[in-house]
Design a protein around this motif. Structure first.
Motif, PDB file in Angstrom:
ATOM      1  N   HIS A   1     -59.349  40.195   9.239  1.00 32.71           N
ATOM      2  CA  HIS A   1     -58.051  39.440   8.886  1.00 32.71           C
ATOM      3  C   HIS A   1     -58.489  38.247   7.964  1.00 32.71           C
ATOM      4  CE1 HIS A   1     -53.752  38.389   9.492  1.00 32.71           C
ATOM      5  NE2 HIS A   1     -54.270  37.140   9.105  1.00 32.71           N
ATOM      6  N   THR A   2     -59.256  37.738   8.354  1.00 31.76           N
ATOM      7  CA  THR A   2     -59.627  36.308   7.395  1.00 31.76           C
ATOM      8  C   THR A   2     -60.018  36.628   5.904  1.00 31.76           C
ATOM      9  OG1 THR A   2     -60.356  35.009   9.388  1.00 31.76           O
ATOM     10  CG2 THR A   2     -61.261  34.463   7.245  1.00 31.76           C
TER      11      THR A   2
ATOM     12  N   LYS B   1     -51.139  37.412 -10.942  1.00 36.00           N
ATOM     13  CA  LYS B   1     -49.711  36.844 -11.095  1.00 36.00           C
ATOM     14  C   LYS B   1     -50.154  35.933 -12.464  1.00 36.00           C
ATOM     15  CE  LYS B   1     -47.074  35.314  -7.537  1.00 36.00           C
ATOM     16  NZ  LYS B   1     -46.764  34.625  -6.445  1.00 36.00           N
TER      17      LYS B   1
ATOM     18  N   GLY C   1     -50.829  29.250  -1.289  1.00 36.69           N
ATOM     19  CA  GLY C   1     -51.945  30.250  -0.771  1.00 36.69           C
ATOM     20  C   GLY C   1     -53.130  29.309  -0.705  1.00 36.69           C
TER      21      GLY C   1
ATOM     22  N   SER D   1     -53.332  44.098  -2.635  1.00 36.82           N
ATOM     23  CA  SER D   1     -53.776  44.339  -1.501  1.00 36.82           C
ATOM     24  C   SER D   1     -54.727  45.557  -1.175  1.00 36.82           C
ATOM     25  CB  SER D   1     -52.242  44.786  -0.489  1.00 36.82           C
ATOM     26  OG  SER D   1     -51.680  45.659  -1.548  1.00 36.82           O
TER      27      SER D   1
ATOM     28  N   ASP E   1     -57.940  45.046   1.180  1.00 37.36           N
ATOM     29  CA  ASP E   1     -57.959  45.555   2.261  1.00 37.36           C
ATOM     30  C   ASP E   1     -59.528  46.445   2.326  1.00 37.36           C
ATOM     31  OD1 ASP E   1     -55.706  44.988   3.243  1.00 37.36           O
ATOM     32  OD2 ASP E   1     -54.498  46.743   2.740  1.00 37.36           O
TER      33      ASP E   1
ATOM     34  N   GLU F   1     -53.970  37.830  -5.556  1.00 33.04           N
ATOM     35  CA  GLU F   1     -52.657  37.621  -6.017  1.00 33.04           C
ATOM     36  C   GLU F   1     -52.348  36.445  -7.093  1.00 33.04           C
ATOM     37  OE1 GLU F   1     -49.838  36.827  -2.991  1.00 33.04           O
ATOM     38  OE2 GLU F   1     -50.216  38.833  -2.026  1.00 33.04           O
TER      39      GLU F   1
ATOM     40  N   TRP G   1     -49.516  44.372  -8.909  1.00 35.47           N
ATOM     41  CA  TRP G   1     -49.338  43.971  -7.756  1.00 35.47           C
ATOM     42  C   TRP G   1     -50.192  44.611  -6.626  1.00 35.47           C
ATOM     43  CZ3 TRP G   1     -48.445  38.936  -7.175  1.00 35.47           C
ATOM     44  CH2 TRP G   1     -48.673  38.401  -5.745  1.00 35.47           C
TER      45      TRP G   1
ATOM     46  N   ASN H   1     -56.761  38.924  -0.476  1.00 37.06           N
ATOM     47  CA  ASN H   1     -55.419  39.041  -1.116  1.00 37.06           C
ATOM     48  C   ASN H   1     -54.880  37.776  -1.703  1.00 37.06           C
ATOM     49  OD1 ASN H   1     -53.009  40.919  -1.239  1.00 37.06           O
ATOM     50  ND2 ASN H   1     -52.150  39.206  -0.204  1.00 37.06           N
ATOM     51  N   GLU H   2     -55.006  36.683  -1.133  1.00 36.07           N
ATOM     52  CA  GLU H   2     -54.467  35.429  -1.841  1.00 36.07           C
ATOM     53  C   GLU H   2     -55.139  35.180  -3.289  1.00 36.07           C
ATOM     54  OE1 GLU H   2     -51.715  33.661  -1.256  1.00 36.07           O
ATOM     55  OE2 GLU H   2     -51.418  34.843   0.519  1.00 36.07           O
TER      56      GLU H   2
ATOM     57  N   THR I   1     -52.919  27.060   2.405  1.00 37.25           N
ATOM     58  CA  THR I   1     -53.403  27.531   3.631  1.00 37.25           C
ATOM     59  C   THR I   1     -54.739  28.059   3.947  1.00 37.25           C
ATOM     60  OG1 THR I   1     -52.471  29.968   2.933  1.00 37.25           O
ATOM     61  CG2 THR I   1     -50.627  28.692   3.989  1.00 37.25           C
TER      62      THR I   1
ATOM     63  N   GLY J   1     -59.356  39.535   4.678  1.00 37.50           N
ATOM     64  CA  GLY J   1     -58.280  40.071   4.040  1.00 37.50           C
ATOM     65  C   GLY J   1     -57.145  39.015   3.246  1.00 37.50           C
ATOM     66  N   TYR J   2     -56.960  38.233   4.304  1.00 33.61           N
ATOM     67  CA  TYR J   2     -55.992  37.126   3.877  1.00 33.61           C
ATOM     68  C   TYR J   2     -56.823  36.342   2.550  1.00 33.61           C
ATOM     69  CZ  TYR J   2     -52.792  33.238   3.812  1.00 33.61           C
ATOM     70  OH  TYR J   2     -51.846  32.359   3.498  1.00 33.61           O
TER      71      TYR J   2
END
Lengths: 112, 182
Positions: free
Chosen positions: B62-63, B77, B146, B36, B40, B73, B32, B69-70, B149, B65-66
């Protein structure tokens, strides 16, 4: 009550819950202790619960799911109001917090 | 048979910076925290490059990174054994990320269902619908949120290539995400 790791801290003062740092936990189970803390506060039926997110720099979609779930739970408890505090300084808050109002129009969303 | 949904090319000018990272199956013990860490790294690197094109560096960090990361993940996962390959480019204000991984046939079927929904319904309605459904179901993993969004809150355009492998034990999934940074 406080939940603290190297990456984030969640704690309550009165009926305000503060969130700080970066939360990118792996899913519903990983967020369960935080959800429990929020649900316990709701069970006590206060007139108002405040979620202060102004120092929560990053939240993944599982964390957004947690906020959505809690907002829906508050909606089912008409005696309790919900105020959510955010800041435009942190981009995810300006982009994603508006969704909470669509789930429960009575949420008082204050984004500085 | 290989299925394509939406825009599935990672096209950028020859001068555009490109990055390729392979998170290898095996001794790396893919887990996991690699999501991140990798997100990052990509966000820092490309936000710095975006700033040169007079794009807000913090917003870009930020954009990206989000987004990274999504998608990572999801890739970690729901993966079946195999490498996770991450490619990123920035062409002017256009940031594009492609993530390839292997998944079980069941997982791929679930993704195809979600893609059908994303491409046929209003993303804003779908996001709220999914949040309501997750709240009703205590067993819900919150998956799908995810991607929703990303589309609804970040204006990300998504595309997929889904390719069943010969033995039928796994499916190769390539997710391409494009966003205009501002």
């Amino acid at each position: 009550m406080e939940i603290k790791t190297a990456e984030y801290r969640v704690w309550s003062e009165g009926t305000t819950i503060f969130y700080e740092g970066t939360m990118r936990l792996s899913g519903t189970e990983a967020y369960a202790p935080i959800q429990e803390m929020m649900d316990k506060m709701l069970e006590a039926k206060p007139a108002l619960i405040i979620l202060d997110l102004r120092n929560l720099e990053f939240l993944n979609s599982s964390g957004i799911n947690l906020l959505a779930k809690f907002t829906i739970n508050v909606r089912k408890n008409p005696g309790t109001g919900l105020e959510v505090r955010g800041t435009t300084r942190i981009p995810w808050q300006g982009k994603s917090l508006q969704n909470l109002k669509k789930l429960h129009s009575a949420v008082n969303l204050i984004i500085d | 048979m290989t299925a394509h949904f939406g825009h599935t090319e990672l096209d950028a000018g020859s001068e555009a910076p490109r990055l390729r990272i392979v998170l290898s199956e095996g001794p790396l013990e893919l887990r996991w925290t690699h999501c991140s860490l990798t997100a990052d790294f990509i966000a820092d690197l490309f936000a710095g490059l975006a700033a040169r094109a007079k794009i807000d560096e913090d917003g870009a960090r930020h954009t990206i990174g989000y987004l990274a990361n999504e998608l990572l993940e999801n890739a970690v996962k729901f993966r079946a054994p195999g490498d996770v390959v991450v490619e990123a480019t920035l062409d002017g204000a256009e940031f594009t990320l492609a993530i390839s991984n292997y998944a079980t046939p069941e997982m791929a079927k679930g993704l195809e269902g979600l893609i059908q929904d994303i491409t046929s319904k209003d993303p804003s309605d779908l996001l709220i619908e999914r949040m309501e459904a997750n709240a009703e179901n205590p067993e819900s993993t919150g998956s799908g949120l995810g991607l929703l969004t990303l589309v609804n809150d970040y204006g990300v355009r998504l595309g997929w290539t889904i390719e069943p492998q010969a033995a039928g034990a796994s499916v190769h999934i390539r997710t391409i995400a494009n966003v205009t940074l501002s």
